[in-house]
Design a protein around this motif. Structure first.
Motif, PDB file in Angstrom:
ATOM      1  N   LEU A 183       0.828  -1.201   0.000  1.00  0.00           N
ATOM      2  CA  LEU A 183       0.000   0.000   0.000  1.00  0.00           C
ATOM      3  C   LEU A 183       0.867   1.258   0.000  1.00  0.00           C
ATOM      4  N   ALA A 184       1.894   1.279   0.830  1.00  0.00           N
ATOM      5  CA  ALA A 184       2.795   2.434   0.874  1.00  0.00           C
ATOM      6  C   ALA A 184       3.508   2.608  -0.467  1.00  0.00           C
ATOM      7  N   GLY A 185       3.933   1.503  -1.080  1.00  0.00           N
ATOM      8  CA  GLY A 185       4.610   1.586  -2.372  1.00  0.00           C
ATOM      9  C   GLY A 185       3.697   2.096  -3.471  1.00  0.00           C
ATOM     10  N   VAL A 186       2.464   1.615  -3.496  1.00  0.00           N
ATOM     11  CA  VAL A 186       1.513   2.044  -4.525  1.00  0.00           C
ATOM     12  C   VAL A 186       1.179   3.527  -4.367  1.00  0.00           C
ATOM     13  N   LEU A 187       0.945   3.958  -3.130  1.00  0.00           N
ATOM     14  CA  LEU A 187       0.632   5.378  -2.912  1.00  0.00           C
ATOM     15  C   LEU A 187       1.825   6.275  -3.246  1.00  0.00           C
ATOM     16  N   THR A 188       3.027   5.821  -2.898  1.00  0.00           N
ATOM     17  CA  THR A 188       4.220   6.586  -3.236  1.00  0.00           C
ATOM     18  C   THR A 188       4.366   6.694  -4.747  1.00  0.00           C
ATOM     19  N   LEU A 189       4.156   5.592  -5.446  1.00  0.00           N
ATOM     20  CA  LEU A 189       4.236   5.606  -6.902  1.00  0.00           C
ATOM     21  C   LEU A 189       3.187   6.536  -7.504  1.00  0.00           C
ATOM     22  N   LYS A 190       1.970   6.516  -6.948  1.00  0.00           N
ATOM     23  CA  LYS A 190       0.910   7.403  -7.433  1.00  0.00           C
ATOM     24  C   LYS A 190       1.329   8.867  -7.306  1.00  0.00           C
ATOM     25  N   PHE A 191       1.843   9.238  -6.144  1.00  0.00           N
ATOM     26  CA  PHE A 191       2.243  10.627  -5.948  1.00  0.00           C
ATOM     27  C   PHE A 191       3.459  10.997  -6.789  1.00  0.00           C
ATOM     28  N   LEU A 192       4.369  10.078  -6.987  1.00  0.00           N
ATOM     29  CA  LEU A 192       5.523  10.361  -7.850  1.00  0.00           C
ATOM     30  C   LEU A 192       5.095  10.567  -9.295  1.00  0.00           C
ATOM     31  N   ILE A 193       4.166   9.759  -9.778  1.00  0.00           N
ATOM     32  CA  ILE A 193       3.673   9.929 -11.144  1.00  0.00           C
ATOM     33  C   ILE A 193       2.968  11.272 -11.299  1.00  0.00           C
ATOM     34  N   ILE A 194       2.127  11.622 -10.344  1.00  0.00           N
ATOM     35  CA  ILE A 194       1.421  12.912 -10.405  1.00  0.00           C
ATOM     36  C   ILE A 194       2.424  14.058 -10.326  1.00  0.00           C
ATOM     37  N   TRP A 195       3.422  13.930  -9.465  1.00  0.00           N
ATOM     38  CA  TRP A 195       4.435  14.974  -9.333  1.00  0.00           C
ATOM     39  C   TRP A 195       5.227  15.128 -10.639  1.00  0.00           C
ATOM     40  N   TYR A 196       5.614  14.027 -11.238  1.00  0.00           N
ATOM     41  CA  TYR A 196       6.405  14.072 -12.470  1.00  0.00           C
ATOM     42  C   TYR A 196       5.567  14.590 -13.633  1.00  0.00           C
ATOM     43  N   TRP A 197       4.327  14.154 -13.714  1.00  0.00           N
ATOM     44  CA  TRP A 197       3.440  14.543 -14.795  1.00  0.00           C
ATOM     45  C   TRP A 197       3.041  16.015 -14.663  1.00  0.00           C
ATOM     46  N   ASP A 198       2.798  16.482 -13.443  1.00  0.00           N
ATOM     47  CA  ASP A 198       2.413  17.854 -13.120  1.00  0.00           C
ATOM     48  C   ASP A 198       1.249  18.354 -13.987  1.00  0.00           C
ATOM     49  N   PRO A 199       0.103  17.659 -13.936  1.00  0.00           N
ATOM     50  CA  PRO A 199      -1.026  18.059 -14.786  1.00  0.00           C
ATOM     51  C   PRO A 199      -1.810  19.207 -14.170  1.00  0.00           C
ATOM     52  N   THR A 200      -2.628  19.825 -15.007  1.00  0.00           N
ATOM     53  CA  THR A 200      -3.596  20.770 -14.480  1.00  0.00           C
ATOM     54  C   THR A 200      -4.715  19.948 -13.840  1.00  0.00           C
ATOM     55  N   LEU A 201      -5.523  20.580 -13.035  1.00  0.00           N
ATOM     56  CA  LEU A 201      -6.609  19.866 -12.377  1.00  0.00           C
ATOM     57  C   LEU A 201      -7.575  19.269 -13.396  1.00  0.00           C
ATOM     58  N   LEU A 202      -7.893  20.037 -14.439  1.00  0.00           N
ATOM     59  CA  LEU A 202      -8.822  19.556 -15.456  1.00  0.00           C
ATOM     60  C   LEU A 202      -8.258  18.339 -16.186  1.00  0.00           C
ATOM     61  N   SER A 203      -6.979  18.367 -16.525  1.00  0.00           N
ATOM     62  CA  SER A 203      -6.346  17.219 -17.187  1.00  0.00           C
ATOM     63  C   SER A 203      -6.347  16.013 -16.269  1.00  0.00           C
ATOM     64  N   PHE A 204      -6.044  16.227 -15.005  1.00  0.00           N
ATOM     65  CA  PHE A 204      -6.025  15.134 -14.043  1.00  0.00           C
ATOM     66  C   PHE A 204      -7.404  14.491 -13.924  1.00  0.00           C
ATOM     67  N   LEU A 205      -8.446  15.304 -13.825  1.00  0.00           N
ATOM     68  CA  LEU A 205      -9.805  14.776 -13.712  1.00  0.00           C
ATOM     69  C   LEU A 205     -10.214  14.034 -14.986  1.00  0.00           C
ATOM     70  N   ALA A 206      -9.820  14.558 -16.154  1.00  0.00           N
ATOM     71  CA  ALA A 206     -10.162  13.897 -17.415  1.00  0.00           C
ATOM     72  C   ALA A 206      -9.477  12.534 -17.524  1.00  0.00           C
ATOM     73  N   VAL A 207      -8.195  12.469 -17.220  1.00  0.00           N
ATOM     74  CA  VAL A 207      -7.471  11.199 -17.311  1.00  0.00           C
ATOM     75  C   VAL A 207      -7.984  10.218 -16.265  1.00  0.00           C
ATOM     76  N   THR A 208      -8.298  10.702 -15.076  1.00  0.00           N
ATOM     77  CA  THR A 208      -8.880   9.826 -14.046  1.00  0.00           C
ATOM     78  C   THR A 208     -10.215   9.273 -14.522  1.00  0.00           C
ATOM     79  N   GLY A 209     -11.034  10.100 -15.144  1.00  0.00           N
ATOM     80  CA  GLY A 209     -12.312   9.637 -15.693  1.00  0.00           C
ATOM     81  C   GLY A 209     -12.127   8.597 -16.782  1.00  0.00           C
TER      82      GLY A 209
END
Length: 149
Positions: free
Chosen positions: A36-62
């Motif tokens: 769980l810690a590894g998956v959450l860390t990976l999630k935050f690292l991907i978001i940090w590296y990608w650095d999307p706008t909120l709208l892009s993040f919501l669209a890709v999540t959808g």
């Protein structure tokens, strides 16, 4: 009001996944917290590296949720055979559905309490709401946007 039978029928295609997620979040095995810690860390690292706008993040999540919603039951039906479904799994599934209904009931009660507070003491409700939103706004200003997710 939502009852257990509605939740059970709504999640019927996801039964095996629901039990696995419950087991995982309940830390039933010693190595689950590490995963769980590894998956959450990976999630935050991907978001940090990608650095999307909120709208892009919501669209890709959808998009990912739509793909998961379409392919999930098909893949689960192939991986987990119905003949492997046991009484023990059914009991666990019913307990998870009961916990979901309990959580939704508590959320509904909290919303109802908030509406009642607004009707009985509108000034106190307004002050509490504005103060809470100001604190939330300050926290959002101090911490980067996506690290709050």
């Amino acid at each position: 009001m939502l009852d257990q039978s509605q939740v059970k029928s709504g999640l019927s295609n996801w039964k095996e996944a629901v039990i696995l997620v419950d087991s995982f979040l309940g830390w039933e095995k010693d190595f689950y917290p590490g995963i769980l810690a590894g998956v959450l860390t990976l999630k935050f690292l991907i978001i940090w590296y990608w650095d999307p706008t909120l709208l892009s993040f919501l669209a890709v999540t959808g998009i990912w949720l739509s793909i998961l919603d379409y392919l999930g039951p098909k893949v689960l039906a192939q991986v987990f055979k119905p003949e492997n479904w046991t009484h023990e799994k059914e009991t666990k599934y019913e307990a998870v559905c009961e916990n979901i209904v309990s959580g939704l009931t508590k959320c509904t009660a909290a919303i109802k309490m908030c509406h009642e507070a607004k009707e009985k003491k509108p000034v106190v409700h307004f002050a509490a709401t504005v103060t809470s939103l100001l604190v939330l706004s300050w926290i959002g200003n101090r911490i980067n946007n996506f690290f709050l997710l």
